[in-house]
Design a protein around this motif. Sequence first.
Motif, mmCIF file in Angstrom:
data_model
loop_
_atom_site.group_PDB
_atom_site.id
_atom_site.type_symbol
_atom_site.label_atom_id
_atom_site.label_comp_id
_atom_site.label_asym_id
_atom_site.label_seq_id
_atom_site.Cartn_x
_atom_site.Cartn_y
_atom_site.Cartn_z
ATOM 1 N N HIS A 50 40.385 38.609 39.694
ATOM 2 C CA HIS A 50 41.130 39.414 38.723
ATOM 3 C C HIS A 50 40.547 40.821 38.666
ATOM 4 O O HIS A 50 41.263 41.822 38.705
ATOM 5 N N VAL A 53 41.400 42.983 41.719
ATOM 6 C CA VAL A 53 42.760 43.543 41.630
ATOM 7 C C VAL A 53 42.774 44.697 40.630
ATOM 8 O O VAL A 53 43.354 45.756 40.896
ATOM 9 N N PRO A 142 48.928 38.148 40.863
ATOM 10 C CA PRO A 142 48.245 38.072 42.146
ATOM 11 C C PRO A 142 48.657 36.866 42.992
ATOM 12 O O PRO A 142 48.727 36.964 44.214
ATOM 13 N N ARG A 145 51.804 37.885 44.405
ATOM 14 C CA ARG A 145 51.764 39.264 44.906
ATOM 15 C C ARG A 145 53.028 40.002 44.465
ATOM 16 O O ARG A 145 53.720 40.643 45.253
ATOM 17 N N VAL A 184 45.936 42.766 46.589
ATOM 18 C CA VAL A 184 45.152 41.542 46.772
ATOM 19 C C VAL A 184 44.588 41.563 48.173
ATOM 20 O O VAL A 184 45.321 41.551 49.141
#
Length: 185
Positions: A50, A53, A142, A145, A184
């Motif tokens: 997390h 990202v 994520p 995506r 990502v």
Amino acid sequence: MRDIDVVNALRPSQPGAFTPSDLDEVPEDVVRCELVDGSLVVRRPPSPSHQAVLLELACTLRSICPEQLQVLPAPVRFEPAAGLSLLPDILVCHRDDVGDRHVERPLLAVAIMSRSTRALDTGFRQALYDLSKVPSYWMFDPARRALTVRELVDGEYAERTVVGDEVFEATAPFAVRIVPGELVR
């Protein structure tokens, strides 16, 4: 002292009676706390993926952010109303709207979703940003995506989702090109 002990030590005498100033008493390195209608919502720290990202997106935004604006990664508080204090993953705002303890009027709030936050990010928090008329709210998933973008247009929110190698060309709060699949790594 455990995180929950710190939170319990701050508990007001009446349920739902927490205020944003109570959050100032929580040590910065203990827990991530939000305030919703006077109730404390405690979140566990985010995962390393997390945070990776978050860093990628914040750096992308910061690299082309106009001088009069500021990109702030979590945890920075946004207090849309009395009894509410939220911690978006990323905020973009005018430099003049950054206070000592919180941001007054964000131009963009970003949530990086996980299994544990998805319902809150797409439901409750989204509704609070909508009520506060935050001009843009991005939710990045994520796992898929996928970037879902909500933008205030003529008083109503328009929503669109871009996935994988699709390109999102943002115009607000400033021009930036986002490819969800590139966030990502």
